[in-house]
Enzyme design. Structure first.
Site, PDB file in Angstrom:
ATOM      1  N   TYR A  95      43.858  43.939 -15.490  1.00 17.01           N
ATOM      2  CA  TYR A  95      42.545  43.207 -15.841  1.00 17.01           C
ATOM      3  C   TYR A  95      41.951  43.781 -16.824  1.00 17.01           C
ATOM      4  O   TYR A  95      41.100  43.068 -17.778  1.00 17.01           O
ATOM      5  CB  TYR A  95      41.627  42.939 -14.660  1.00 17.01           C
ATOM      6  CG  TYR A  95      42.181  42.034 -13.496  1.00 17.01           C
ATOM      7  CD1 TYR A  95      43.445  41.628 -13.710  1.00 17.01           C
ATOM      8  CD2 TYR A  95      41.653  41.884 -12.368  1.00 17.01           C
ATOM      9  CE1 TYR A  95      43.940  40.690 -12.733  1.00 17.01           C
ATOM     10  CE2 TYR A  95      41.977  41.054 -11.473  1.00 17.01           C
ATOM     11  CZ  TYR A  95      43.123  40.508 -11.634  1.00 17.01           C
ATOM     12  OH  TYR A  95      43.900  39.586 -10.615  1.00 17.01           O
ATOM     13  N   LYS A 141      54.423  48.241  -6.397  1.00 20.08           N
ATOM     14  CA  LYS A 141      55.499  47.693  -6.613  1.00 20.08           C
ATOM     15  C   LYS A 141      56.418  48.702  -7.558  1.00 20.08           C
ATOM     16  O   LYS A 141      56.896  48.587  -8.787  1.00 20.08           O
ATOM     17  CB  LYS A 141      55.326  46.261  -7.560  1.00 20.08           C
ATOM     18  CG  LYS A 141      55.178  45.269  -6.475  1.00 20.08           C
ATOM     19  CD  LYS A 141      56.312  44.630  -5.675  1.00 20.08           C
ATOM     20  CE  LYS A 141      57.301  43.946  -6.454  1.00 20.08           C
ATOM     21  NZ  LYS A 141      58.368  43.465  -5.510  1.00 20.08           N
ATOM     22  N   ASP A 165      54.795  42.769  -2.117  1.00 20.47           N
ATOM     23  CA  ASP A 165      55.371  41.557  -1.512  1.00 20.47           C
ATOM     24  C   ASP A 165      55.671  41.527  -0.235  1.00 20.47           C
ATOM     25  O   ASP A 165      55.429  40.707   0.460  1.00 20.47           O
ATOM     26  CB  ASP A 165      56.467  41.051  -2.591  1.00 20.47           C
ATOM     27  CG  ASP A 165      57.579  41.994  -2.739  1.00 20.47           C
ATOM     28  OD1 ASP A 165      57.172  43.212  -2.181  1.00 20.47           O
ATOM     29  OD2 ASP A 165      58.613  41.896  -3.243  1.00 20.47           O
ATOM     30  N   ASP A 221      43.489  41.935  -5.458  1.00 18.89           N
ATOM     31  CA  ASP A 221      43.022  40.482  -5.452  1.00 18.89           C
ATOM     32  C   ASP A 221      43.640  39.496  -4.903  1.00 18.89           C
ATOM     33  O   ASP A 221      43.127  38.618  -4.103  1.00 18.89           O
ATOM     34  CB  ASP A 221      43.038  39.998  -7.123  1.00 18.89           C
ATOM     35  CG  ASP A 221      42.212  39.162  -7.546  1.00 18.89           C
ATOM     36  OD1 ASP A 221      41.491  38.334  -6.524  1.00 18.89           O
ATOM     37  OD2 ASP A 221      42.020  38.565  -8.785  1.00 18.89           O
ATOM     38  N   ASP A 233      42.627  38.057  -0.687  1.00 20.53           N
ATOM     39  CA  ASP A 233      42.582  36.284  -0.623  1.00 20.53           C
ATOM     40  C   ASP A 233      43.370  36.008   0.530  1.00 20.53           C
ATOM     41  O   ASP A 233      42.944  34.999   1.430  1.00 20.53           O
ATOM     42  CB  ASP A 233      42.908  35.613  -1.801  1.00 20.53           C
ATOM     43  CG  ASP A 233      41.585  35.713  -2.792  1.00 20.53           C
ATOM     44  OD1 ASP A 233      40.671  36.303  -2.461  1.00 20.53           O
ATOM     45  OD2 ASP A 233      41.809  34.800  -3.873  1.00 20.53           O
TER      46      ASP A 233
END
Length: 370
Positions: free
Chosen positions: A142, A193, A226, A250, A254
């Protein structure tokens, strides 16, 4: 009596509605003599753009820097879809995080017993859920440079976002996670990852070394992001504290939010380092949900995430743990009594407006006073 300076940034959409309910809670605690709160209001997001041509003004940034804590509601909406990227509503929140060095985002996912049936998962999977996601907030993709769109000609363009992390950024968010775990279930799950991203390789390396050097008493496990997303919806109660980078944090937080029944239920805290002189830290508290412009002004918004964010301020910025516990208990009792906003309502529940939910929580606080 201790005086705390609060900056309220209601923002856009349902932001002013849910912030109004927090003001009732603030007034309630102040009237009891728990503490004295000096509050100021500012503009952020689309409303700030309308007033100042930017997502947050320099004057309001100065107020943010001087505050003991910031309460932030929500920004954005279709009205501002066409504004320049650098002054889009979300830029105000990103600037607050970056300029105040709010690098640690704490997002609890707690399933109140009364809401186990409101989750999209089976009640036995989520009932009693209590996990904390610790998201690195000021680094990663970001904020990394270069960040640009390049015109290649012949009708082709190339978009570039850069994932960047330094050792110290990973260490400080890791320490936050390990310290939290010591006061909870003493387990940290670190997620990245590393199988496809060099930043993930470094993240894994730094977290492993930090654990061995300073936190060997805490259980540490690693999961690819994942796979962790899959495990969150398979059996979330296996987790205690999850620590991850800005992008994965992020998304995963959620996912965790929906385990509790609604985005309208989840608060968050964004924390900086503790000032060695004052003993206080810069901090911003906000609900996980967005501005929900489709329901703005209709009294339909769930204020619990915003109220819970103030509860986190009581705990992490003001050291008022007893007051925070009372607020959490008041929310639980209201929900157990069957009062619901539309987003969490089930068969047989009593429907409450935004204001009615806030009033009910204040009433419960009143009954627990003394």
């Amino acid at each position: 009596m201790t005086i705390f300076k609060l900056l309220l940034l209601p923002g856009d959409g349902i932001g002013p509605e849910v912030m109004a309910e927090v003001e009732k809670i603030i007034d309630c605690f102040a009237s009891e003599g728990v503490a004295k709160f000096e509050t100021e209001k500012g503009l952020v997001g689309g409303c700030a753009y309308d007033a100042h041509g930017k997502a947050i003004s320099e004057a309001d940034m100065a107020l943010a820097g001087a505050a003991d804590a910031i309460l932030f509601a929500a920004v954005g909406g279709p009205k501002w879809d066409g504004v320049p990227y650098d002054v889009r509503p979300e830029a105000g929140l990103l600037r607050l995080r970056k300029d105040l060095a709010l690098y640690a985002n704490l997002r609890p996912a707690i399933c109140y017993p009364a809401l186990a049936s409101a989750s999209s998962l089976k009640p036995e999977v989520v009932e009693g859920l209590d996990i904390m996601i610790v998201r690195e907030l000021t680094g990663g993709v970001y904020f990394g440079e270069p960040k640009q769109i390049i015109d290649l000609g012949n009708g082709q363009k190339r978009a570039i976002d850069t994932q960047v992390y330094d050792t110290f950024e990973i260490e400080r968010i890791g320490r936050t996670a390990f310290e939290l775990a010591r006061n909870r279930g003493n387990k940290v799950t670190s997620s990245e990852k590393r199988n496809v991203m060099k930043s993930g390789v470094l993240w894994h390396e730094v977290m492993t070394a930090l654990h061995k050097r300073e936190y060997s008493d805490v259980k540490l496990e690693h999961q690819l992001a994942d796979a962790l997303g899959m495990q969150l919806v398979r059996w979330p109660k296996q987790f205690d504290v999850i620590v991850t980078d800005n992008l994965f944090g992020d998304m995963l937080s959620d996912v965790a939010a929906m385990l509790t029944g609604s985005l309208g239920m989840l608060p968050s805290a964004s924390l900086g380092d503790v000032d060695p002189k004052s003993g206080r830290r810069k901090a911003l508290y906000e609900p996980v949900h967005g501005s929900a412009p489709d329901i703005a002004g209709k009294g339909l918004a769930n204020p619990i995430a915003m109220i819970g964010s103030f509860g986190m301020a009581l705990r992490y910025s003001f050291g008022l743990n007893a007051a925070a516990d009372r607020l959490d208990a008041a929310i639980a009792r209201v929900l157990a009594d069957g009062l619901r906003t539309a987003d969490i309502r089930g068969d047989g529940d009593r429907l409450a407006s935004t204001g009615e939910m806030g009033d009910a929580i204040v009433a419960e606080l009143g009954r627990s006073a003394g």
